[in-house]
Design a protein around this motif. Sequence first.
Motif, short mmCIF file in Angstrom:
data_model
loop_
_atom_site.label_atom_id
_atom_site.label_comp_id
_atom_site.label_asym_id
_atom_site.label_seq_id
_atom_site.Cartn_x
_atom_site.Cartn_y
_atom_site.Cartn_z
N VAL A 172 -2.52 -1.93 15.25
CA VAL A 172 -3.07 -3.13 14.92
C VAL A 172 -1.23 -3.75 13.86
N PRO A 173 -0.87 -4.92 13.47
CA PRO A 173 0.69 -4.91 12.32
C PRO A 173 0.30 -4.30 11.62
N PRO A 174 1.20 -3.17 12.05
CA PRO A 174 1.62 -2.46 9.84
C PRO A 174 1.25 -3.24 8.62
N VAL A 175 0.93 -3.11 7.69
CA VAL A 175 1.31 -3.83 6.21
C VAL A 175 1.85 -2.88 5.40
N VAL A 176 3.25 -2.49 5.28
CA VAL A 176 4.35 -1.37 4.58
C VAL A 176 4.92 -2.76 3.55
N SER A 177 5.18 -2.40 2.56
CA SER A 177 5.70 -3.20 1.51
C SER A 177 6.94 -2.44 1.26
N GLN A 178 8.17 -3.77 0.91
CA GLN A 178 9.53 -3.21 0.75
C GLN A 178 9.60 -1.96 -0.47
N LEU A 179 8.79 -2.27 -1.29
CA LEU A 179 9.08 -1.11 -2.57
C LEU A 179 8.61 0.29 -1.54
N ASP A 180 7.26 0.26 -0.78
CA ASP A 180 7.11 1.91 -0.26
C ASP A 180 8.00 2.03 0.93
N GLU A 181 9.03 1.20 1.66
CA GLU A 181 9.59 2.11 2.18
C GLU A 181 11.09 2.38 1.72
N GLU A 182 11.50 2.21 0.56
CA GLU A 182 12.25 1.88 -0.17
C GLU A 182 12.35 3.40 -1.09
N GLN A 183 10.86 3.48 -1.35
CA GLN A 183 11.06 4.75 -2.32
C GLN A 183 10.08 5.91 -1.09
N SER A 184 9.75 5.81 -0.12
CA SER A 184 10.14 7.19 1.32
C SER A 184 11.15 7.73 0.80
N ARG A 185 10.60 9.28 0.81
CA ARG A 185 11.73 10.10 1.11
C ARG A 185 11.44 11.50 2.15
N GLU A 186 10.66 10.32 3.25
CA GLU A 186 10.60 11.00 4.27
C GLU A 186 9.89 10.19 5.98
N LEU A 187 10.07 10.70 6.77
CA LEU A 187 10.16 9.71 7.74
C LEU A 187 8.02 10.19 7.96
N ASP A 188 7.93 8.74 7.80
CA ASP A 188 5.97 8.08 8.42
C ASP A 188 5.65 9.08 10.17
N TYR A 189 5.03 8.61 10.25
CA TYR A 189 4.32 9.24 11.46
C TYR A 189 4.23 7.82 12.67
N GLN A 190 4.10 6.65 11.94
CA GLN A 190 4.48 5.62 12.84
C GLN A 190 6.07 5.56 13.05
N SER A 191 6.50 5.25 14.66
CA SER A 191 7.61 4.84 14.80
C SER A 191 8.53 4.08 14.21
N PRO A 192 9.58 3.72 14.68
CA PRO A 192 9.91 2.73 13.72
C PRO A 192 10.05 1.66 14.65
N GLU A 193 9.53 1.08 16.11
CA GLU A 193 9.28 -0.25 16.40
C GLU A 193 8.30 -0.55 16.25
N GLN A 194 6.89 0.44 15.83
CA GLN A 194 6.15 0.40 15.35
C GLN A 194 6.16 -0.61 14.46
N LYS A 195 6.56 0.41 13.27
CA LYS A 195 6.94 -0.29 11.61
C LYS A 195 7.50 -1.51 11.80
N ALA A 196 8.55 -2.04 12.97
CA ALA A 196 9.28 -3.15 13.27
C ALA A 196 7.98 -4.81 13.77
N GLY A 197 6.81 -3.86 14.40
CA GLY A 197 6.06 -4.97 14.53
C GLY A 197 6.14 -4.86 16.42
N LYS A 198 7.16 -4.45 16.82
CA LYS A 198 7.20 -5.14 18.10
C LYS A 198 5.93 -3.97 19.11
#
Length: 535
Positions: A172-198
Motif C-alpha cells: 500500500v502507498p506509505p503514509v510518511v509526513s514531511q516532518l518525520d522525513e526531515e527529522q529522521s537521521r537514519e535510513l529507513d527499511y523502506q526503499s527510496p522507490e517505495q517512499k516515492a510511491g513507485k
Amino acid sequence: MASSRNKKANDNHISHYVLDELLVEQAASAIYLAKNTKTDDAVFLVTLQPEAARATDLSERFQRRAETISQLAHDTLLPLQDFGVDGKRPFAVMPYHTGQFLSEKLDDTPPPPENTTDKAEIVAALELVKKLALGLSVAHPTGLIHHDLRPENIFVDDAGNPYLLDLVVPPVPPVVSQLDEEQSRELDYQSPEQKAGKALSGRSNVFSLGILIYRLLAGRQPALPVSEWDIFEQKRGAREVPLNQVRSDLALATYSLVQNSIWQREWSRYETINAQVQAIEEAIAAELAPPPPPPPIWLRLLNRLRQPQIRRFIVPAIVLIFLLLLAMMVIRGRGNRAQNTTPSPEAINLPAAVELTAVPETDEALITNSPTSTATETQEDEVLPPTEEVETPTSLPSPTAVPATPTDPPLSATATTTSTPTETPTLEPTETSCVPSPPFGWVRYTIQANDSLSALSQATGTTVARLQDVNCLDTILLSVGQLIWLPTSPNPTDTPVPSDPSDPGTTAVPPGNTPQPPAPTSGPSTPTVPPEPTP
C-alpha cells in the motif's frame, strides 16, 4: 512503524477464530495471536484493518496473494492453514510458534563489540538474513514482493528460525509526513522507490535486507550525516555513514555486501535476490576464513584517519599545512629573484671592455717589389660601415716594379711619395687566419684608384663573394696598391703593360678608369709621379 503488544483479551472474532492478542499493528494490516475455537490451537492470524478492508481492490489482492502463498513451500514461509473473508475483512491463518519478533530481540541484545575475534555472532546474523533471502527467492518469481520488510514483521522462534508472517499483505502507498522525513537521521527499511510511491520490485526487498544486515552488525540503522555541511548530505539521495566507519573488524566481502544492497539508485543494487544470496554466502565464507595478517601501520593509520571524529580535525590541518608550504615557496622565490638582481663584487670591479682595432697586415711583396709605398694613417675611433666605398686620391704606383739594390742611385727629390691619410675600417679580430688560395689561372692585380670589388667582379665575370673568399677579404673596402687575385685582368680589351720577367710577383696593371700613365723607358729609371688630382 512501531510494533506493540496488547495482552488484554477481547471478544473479537473473525470467522471461528478468537483474537486473543494484537502482536503487530500497521496502517493497513495487523497480526494477532488467535485461538481456533474448533481445535483450541493457537494460531497467527493476519488481517486487514477495518478501514483498509473497505477498499475492494485491496481485499481482493489480499485473497489472491493468500492463494499464491498456499502453493509455496519454504521454511521461512509458514504454511497457510486457512484464509478467507469474514464479512469484508480478509484473513489468513498460520500455525503458531513460540518465540518473539526480531525487533524485540534486538532491543534486548546489547550492541555488538568492536574489533572482536569471535565471528560466531557475525556469521549468525548473516545466516539469519540468508534464510529470509532464500524465502523471498521463492516468492519473487510468483510476483510476491514483501510490502514492508523490517524487524517488527519478522518472527523468530526459539530455535532462531525467522518467518515472514505478513507476506500475504499487499503493498500500500506509505503514509510518511514531511516532518518525520526531515527529522529522521537514519535510513529507513523502506526503499527510496517505495517512499516515492513507485511500484516495488525484487530490488526493493534487497534494499530492506541490506539495511537489516547493517542493523544486525552495527547495532543501529545506517546513520545520516548530522552536519548540514557534510559532503554526504544530498536532498535527493542521502548517503549513509559507511559500515567500515562504524565497525572495522569485518571482512571486505561483508562491507561490499552491505554497500551493494543499500544503494539509493535501484539499478545500482543487486539485480535479483539470488545475487544477494550469493553475496551473503561469500561474506560468510570470508568471515569464517583464517584471519589475515595484520595490516601495515600506514593502512591502520589511514583507516584511523577515516573516522568521522578525526577527519573533522585532519582536513583543516592539511589545508593549513598546504597554505604554509605555499607561503614558504613564495617567500623563497622572492629571495632568489632579489639575489639574482644584486650585482656581485666581481662584476662591479670588472674593467670596461677595450675595443680592439685590427690593423691590416702589410704585404711584404708590395714593399719589396714596388718602389713606392702608400702610407695610411688609421683613424682611431672612426669606423666606416662595410657597405660604403671610400675613394681616396693617392699617388699612382709605377707600372714597372724595380727591385731595390745597394748599387741603385739615390732617388731624386721628385721621387718622393705622397702620403695621404686614408680611412680604414675597424676590423674585428679573428682567431683564425685566412691564407689566400687562388685557383689555377688566376693572376695578381694591383688595386688602382676608383677600383671596387663590384666593378672588378663584373669585369672578370665572377662574384664579389667569390673574390672575398679567394683573397680572404672581410670587407669590400680596397686600398690603392693592394694586391689581390683575379681570374683575368679587368678590361681585357686594353693592352696590359708587360711585367719584368725577373720578378714573378708583378703583373700587368690595366689602366682602368684612371688616366693612362706614360710608357716606361727601358732600363732602370726613376718613376714619375703624376700630378696629384684635385679632389
